[in-house]
Design a protein around this motif. Structure first.
Motif, mmCIF file in Angstrom:
data_model
loop_
_atom_site.group_PDB
_atom_site.id
_atom_site.type_symbol
_atom_site.label_atom_id
_atom_site.label_comp_id
_atom_site.label_asym_id
_atom_site.label_seq_id
_atom_site.Cartn_x
_atom_site.Cartn_y
_atom_site.Cartn_z
ATOM 1 N N ASP A 229 11.951 4.466 7.193
ATOM 2 C CA ASP A 229 10.548 4.658 6.808
ATOM 3 C C ASP A 229 9.641 3.736 7.614
ATOM 4 N N ARG B 74 11.571 0.751 -1.770
ATOM 5 C CA ARG B 74 11.173 1.996 -1.123
ATOM 6 C C ARG B 74 10.272 2.821 -2.051
ATOM 7 N N TYR B 75 10.620 2.813 -3.307
ATOM 8 C CA TYR B 75 9.812 3.523 -4.286
ATOM 9 C C TYR B 75 8.405 2.921 -4.345
ATOM 10 N N ARG C 90 -0.767 0.885 6.266
ATOM 11 C CA ARG C 90 0.499 1.173 5.590
ATOM 12 C C ARG C 90 1.572 0.135 5.921
ATOM 13 N N THR D 81 1.616 3.733 -0.525
ATOM 14 C CA THR D 81 1.177 4.140 0.818
ATOM 15 C C THR D 81 1.012 5.651 0.978
ATOM 16 N N HIS D 82 1.370 6.408 -0.061
ATOM 17 C CA HIS D 82 1.477 7.844 0.190
ATOM 18 C C HIS D 82 0.176 8.534 0.562
ATOM 19 N N GLN E 105 6.424 3.853 -1.245
ATOM 20 C CA GLN E 105 5.928 5.227 -1.275
ATOM 21 C C GLN E 105 4.739 5.356 -2.219
ATOM 22 N N TYR E 106 4.852 4.697 -3.348
ATOM 23 C CA TYR E 106 3.786 4.736 -4.335
ATOM 24 C C TYR E 106 2.475 4.174 -3.771
#
Lengths: 225, 225
Positions: free
Chosen positions: B159, B82-83, B98, B89-90, B86-87
């Motif tokens: 997500d 998940r991290y 995405r 696709t943010h 996020q990194y």
DNA sequence: TATAAATGATAGTTTTACTATTAAAGAAAA
DNA sequence: TTTTCTTTAATAGTAAAACTATCATTTATA
């Protein structure tokens, strides 16, 4: 039905054929009830022996261990599904209709109540949903596979792959699609019961119907694109 | 990265925080190596204690049992994925891009070699593939779920569901699709290695790439239909 | 430096997953 | 009908797994 299904099962699955004796049939029938009740981890040959008034040692003459017994039960289920599928699709010309029927049978939304056997099929299906993955998620997969213990599952998958390719001969991932669908059918049912946020089954009691709708949507969207 | 990941993990997952002490970190690091080596069934706290020069009793002060330890390790993996998602696709505006990135990370075809931590991520991923299902396929699912032990997995799924709905807001089975994809990513990799007739991965060494292609095909066919 | 907390050492319990032995029961063959 | 073979039951035992308990010792903290 019994004579149709029995000879299909790989005879390496057991030490002594459980369908051939009284004790053997008791082992099968009662193990289904017990595993369904207490779960596979809590299930032991000792408990089973107590339930059927026998002894641990006697059970070990039929199955090498409880894992093999599980493989046997699950294989029986796959063989039984395959039989139902053949029965309901053998003279259906349209492959799309056949695939739809297959999905119905696989999710058990379409149930056969006619040929009831000596074992509790509904309980066995719950076992398959909750425990079937454990038949291959072991260190011994490769050895067990070499002995042909997953034959029934592979045969079922192969039948479905054939229909998939009939519908769309150019589809590049028929095996992956079929195994994904077969696995998903069980997983989604399990999620609907225990981790509902991972499924889309608004009504727990009718989870099988929701799962069937989802899988139909999935499969036909993928194949007709 | 550690400070980013750590606070996310549910503190009910352990008895004593394994990231906070030397022994705790050894438990995590070595358990990943041991489980990867011998498999979860053969893995015991006794063996682990021997490997890190500690005792069984000490390990039981960190985790109630080996099952909880597995849940911890797997949760760590989901949090880590998940991290990474996020990194990467943010600040990507296109949801389709995405989602593609997410699938890449989930199948580990897209790997982050930069932030290597104290534990062997490749080994952990093999554990996740082979053992993650066992975290929820138990009689205690409901109790374990009530304590929020599957939070990381659900957050990851949520997500992805959000992105799926961004691409196709009318899609009726977003949760089922996402969990099917997450489960399939692991299963197909497992099948490619052990039961290849159930997968479409011609090259075992590049199974991850084949699985990614399949999942991309599947997801976008379903969402754009 | 006192005190608390964490770890190690040791030992013990219950359950699981078997194996071995012998006797009894039942079926089949002579 | 007796003999023989096969299957099951009864009993006992073993090794390992999955813990729990106690107490001494080391290490961190106040």
């Amino acid at each position: 039905m019994q004579s149709t299904l029995r000879p299909e099962l790989n005879d390496k699955l057991y030490l002594r054929d459980p369908q051939a004796t009284d004790l053997g049939r008791k082992i099968i029938g009662e193990s289904v009830r017990l595993i369904d009740e207490v779960g596979f981890e809590q299930f032991t040959f000792k408990k089973l022996a107590q339930h059927i008034g026998s002894t641990e040692a006697s059970l070990y003459r039929y199955f090498e261990n409880k894992h093999r017994l599980l493989v046997y039960l699950v294989s029986w289920h796959w063989a039984w599904l395959r039989y139902q599928i053949q029965y309901h699709t053998h003279n259906v010309p349209d492959p799309a209709v056949r695939l739809r029927t297959m999905l119905g049978i696989v999710t058990r939304a379409h149930q056969d109540h006619a040929a009831t056997t000596h074992l509790d099929e509904a309980a066995l299906y719950r076992i398959v949903v909750a425990e079937a993955s454990k038949t291959y998620l072991t260190r011994e997969v490769d050895a067990v596979n070499r002995d042909g213990f997953y034959r029934e599952y592979k045969l079922l998958a192969a039948d479905m792959v054939a229909v998939v390719l009939e519908i769309n001969p150019a589809f590049p991932y028929p095996h992956a699609l079929v195994s994904t669908v077969l696995e998903s059918a069980r997983k989604q049912l399990f999620f609907a019961q225990h981790l509902p946020s991972l499924a889309d089954a608004p009504d727990k009691a009718k989870a099988e119907d929701s799962v069937l709708l989802f899988l139909n949507h999935l499969v036909f969207a993928v194949l007709t694109n």
